[in-house]
Design an enzyme around this catalytic site. Structure first.
Site, PDB file in Angstrom:
ATOM      1  N   ASP A  93       0.852  -1.187   0.000  1.00 55.11           N
ATOM      2  CA  ASP A  93       0.000   0.000   0.000  1.00 55.11           C
ATOM      3  C   ASP A  93       0.891   1.241   0.000  1.00 55.11           C
ATOM      4  OD1 ASP A  93       0.933   0.129   2.584  1.00 55.11           O
ATOM      5  OD2 ASP A  93      -0.967  -0.422   3.505  1.00 55.11           O
ATOM      6  N   ASP A 267      -8.123  -7.348   1.038  1.00 51.88           N
ATOM      7  CA  ASP A 267      -7.117  -7.563   2.089  1.00 51.88           C
ATOM      8  C   ASP A 267      -7.686  -7.071   3.408  1.00 51.88           C
ATOM      9  OD1 ASP A 267      -5.409  -5.000   3.312  1.00 51.88           O
ATOM     10  OD2 ASP A 267      -6.618  -4.537   1.552  1.00 51.88           O
ATOM     11  N   CYS A 305     -12.997 -28.520   8.962  1.00 53.27           N
ATOM     12  CA  CYS A 305     -11.782 -27.886   8.429  1.00 53.27           C
ATOM     13  C   CYS A 305     -10.635 -28.882   8.394  1.00 53.27           C
ATOM     14  CB  CYS A 305     -11.406 -26.684   9.294  1.00 53.27           C
ATOM     15  SG  CYS A 305      -9.898 -25.840   8.762  1.00 53.27           S
ATOM     16  N   CYS A 307      -7.355 -27.954   8.030  1.00 51.21           N
ATOM     17  CA  CYS A 307      -6.087 -27.250   8.207  1.00 51.21           C
ATOM     18  C   CYS A 307      -5.225 -27.944   9.268  1.00 51.21           C
ATOM     19  CB  CYS A 307      -6.321 -25.781   8.585  1.00 51.21           C
ATOM     20  SG  CYS A 307      -6.672 -25.479  10.334  1.00 51.21           S
ATOM     21  N   CYS A 310      -6.666 -27.809  12.882  1.00 49.45           N
ATOM     22  CA  CYS A 310      -7.834 -28.651  13.146  1.00 49.45           C
ATOM     23  C   CYS A 310      -7.518 -30.145  13.034  1.00 49.45           C
ATOM     24  CB  CYS A 310      -8.969 -28.270  12.198  1.00 49.45           C
ATOM     25  SG  CYS A 310      -9.601 -26.598  12.515  1.00 49.45           S
ATOM     26  N   HIS A 336      -5.324 -21.164  11.343  1.00 51.05           N
ATOM     27  CA  HIS A 336      -6.694 -21.593  11.037  1.00 51.05           C
ATOM     28  C   HIS A 336      -7.490 -20.478  10.362  1.00 51.05           C
ATOM     29  CE1 HIS A 336     -10.732 -23.177  11.315  1.00 51.05           C
ATOM     30  NE2 HIS A 336     -11.067 -21.994  11.798  1.00 51.05           N
TER      31      HIS A 336
END
Length: 377
Positions: A93, A267, A305, A307, A310, A336
Site C-alpha cells: 500500500d 485484504d 476444516c 487445516c 484442526c 486456522h
C-alpha cells in the site's frame, strides 16, 4: 505491462468475476483474499506455511517498512521478495492510510503530508513522489498510488476537495513511477458515500489508464449496507479488463458480498488480529476459544476444516495455550483463520465457475449463522 488481468468467466447467477491477475512473481486466482504482512511478515506465519495454505499474494506496508528497517536496506538486500524469502506476488500500500490513521499531528498540503512518526515522534514528510520512491525500492509486484482516505463521516465539500487532490497525486505518482515494466501501479477511487463523487473519481482515474483500480474509503466505520451500495455504484465505472481491489475488507460476509458485486481482490488484518485474542472463524460461525465451555472440549476447533490446526489439536489445548499467553496458540489460531478465508475464497471461485455463487452465499450464511449483512464475522 507488469500486471495484467485475464477474465475467465462471469457467474450467470450473480455477475461475479472469475479471473487471473498476472504479475512478475506469479498468477493470482481471483476473487482472492490477501493476507496482510505489515512488517514484511504475516504475523507468526512462515512463508512455507502461507504457501501450504496456498496464499497467492500477500500485502506489506510502505509506511512501516520506510520507518524500519528502511527502504534503502531492503533495496540493498535485493528487494522485499528476497528480504522476506517470499517468491510469490506482493502488494504494497502507499502509506497514506497509516499517515492518516496513526498520526495525530499531521498537516496536509498540495505537496504531501507532514506528520510525526508514531514510533519516536520524528517529523516526517510523505509525498506522492516519496511513496513511489519507497515502493520502487521495495520492488513489490503491485504498488498503490498515494491517496488521502477521508474519515467517515465527513462533510461533502471536504470529501470532494480530498478526492480531487488524490487525483492530482495519482497523476504525480504515474510520473514518478520508475519501474512500470516491473511493477504495476494501481489508483485508488475515493468519494466517500456519495455516488456523484465516486463517479467523478472513477472517471478521472480511469482516463489515466492505470493497470488496476482500488476502491478506498470503505470499511472505515460505515454500516455494511452502505458499503455495498457504494460498491454497486462504483464497480460498473471501472474497466472490465483491469483488476478491482476493495481495500481493508476481510469478514466472510463482506468478502462474499464484494465478490458478488464484481470485486477481484481483498485484504484485511481481521483474521490475524482476532486470532491473537483467541477468536476464530469456523464453518459453524465465530468461536472464541477463551470461553470456559471449551476447557475440556477435546474435539477439533472446526470439524469441517482440514487445516493443520484442526487436524492436530483440540479446542481444550488451544484454549490452554491462549489463556497461558503461549505464542504457539496464536500461531495455531492465525493459521486456522487464514486457511479458513483462503479456503472460502476457493469455494467462491468454484461457485462462480458453476454459476451458483448466490446459492453458495445463502448456504454459507445459514451455516455460519449470518442472517443479515451487518452482523460482521
Amino acid at each position: 505491462m507488469a500486471v495484467t488481468y485475464e477474465l475467465i468467466k462471469v457467474c450467470k447467477q450473480s455477475g461475479a468475476r472469475l479471473g487471473r491477475v498476472h504479475t512478475p512473481h506469479g498468477v493470482i486466482e481471483t476473487p482472492a483474499f490477501m493476507p496482510v504482512g505489515t512488517q514484511a511478515t504475516v504475523k507468526t506465519m512462515s512463508p512455507e506455511e502461507l504457501k501450504e495454505m496456498d496464499a497467492h499474494i500477500i500485502l506489506s506496508n510502505t509506511y512501516h517498512l520506510w520507518l524500519r528497517p528502511g527502504h534503502d536496506l531492503i533495496r540493498n538486500a535485493g528487494g522485499l521478495h528476497k528480504f522476506m524469502n517470499w517468491d510469490r506476488p506482493i502488494l504494497t500500500d502507499s502509506g497514506g492510510f497509516q499517515v492518516f490513521s496513526l498520526s495525530n499531528m499531521r498537516k496536509i498540503t498540495e505537496e504531501g503530508v507532514e506528520f510525526r512518526s508514531h514510533l519516536n515522534g520524528d517529523r516526517l514528510f510523505l509525498s506522492p513522489e516519496k511513496a513511489m520512491e519507497i515502493q520502487n525500492s521495495l520492488g513489490s509486484d503491485i504498488m498503490m498510488a498515494f491517496d488521502e482516505c477521508p474519515p467517515y463521516p465527513a462533510e461533502y465539500e471536504y470529501i470532494k476537495n480530498s478526492l480531487e487532490r488524490t487525483t492530482r497525486w495519482a497523476e504525480r505518482c504515474l510520473k514518478a513511477h520508475a519501474r512500470p515494466q516491473d511493477q504495476g501501479l494501481f489508483a485508488i477511487v475515493q468519494g466517500g458515500m456519495h455516488a456523484d463523487l465516486r463517479k467523478q473519481s472513477a472517471a478521472d482515474l480511469t482516463s489515466m489508464d492505470f493497470p488496476g483500480y482500488a476502491i478506498g474509503g470503505l470499511s472505515v466505520g460505515e454500516p455494511k449496507h452502505l458499503m455495498y451500495e457504494v460498491l454497486e455504484e462504483t464497480i460498473p465505472l471501472l474497466p472490465t479488463g483491469k483488476p478491482r481491489y476493495l481495500m481493508g475488507v476481510g469478514s466472510p460476509d463482506a468478502l462474499l458480498e464484494g465478490a458478488i458485486r464484481g470485486v477481484d481482490m481483498f485484504d484485511c488484518v481481521l483474521p490475524t488480529r482476532i486470532a491473537r485474542n483467541g477468536t476464530t472463524m469456523t464453518s459453524g460461525g465465530r468461536v472464541n476459544i477463551r470461553n470456559a465451555k471449551y476447557a475440556e472440549d477435546l474435539g477439533p476447533l472446526d470439524p469441517d476444516c482440514g487445516c493443520y490446526t484442526c487436524r492436530n489439536y483440540s479446542r481444550a489445548y488451544l484454549r490452554h495455550l491462549i489463556k497461558a499467553d503461549e505464542t504457539f496458540g496464536i500461531r495455531l489460531t492465525t493459521y486456522h483463520n487464514l486457511h479458513f478465508l483462503l479456503e472460502m475464497m476457493r469455494g467462491v471461485r468454484q461457485a462462480i465457475m458453476e454459476d451458483r455463487l448466490l446459492d453458495f452465499r445463502d448456504e454459507f450464511f445459514t451455516q455460519y449463522g449470518l442472517h443479515d449483512n451487518d452482523k460482521g464475522f
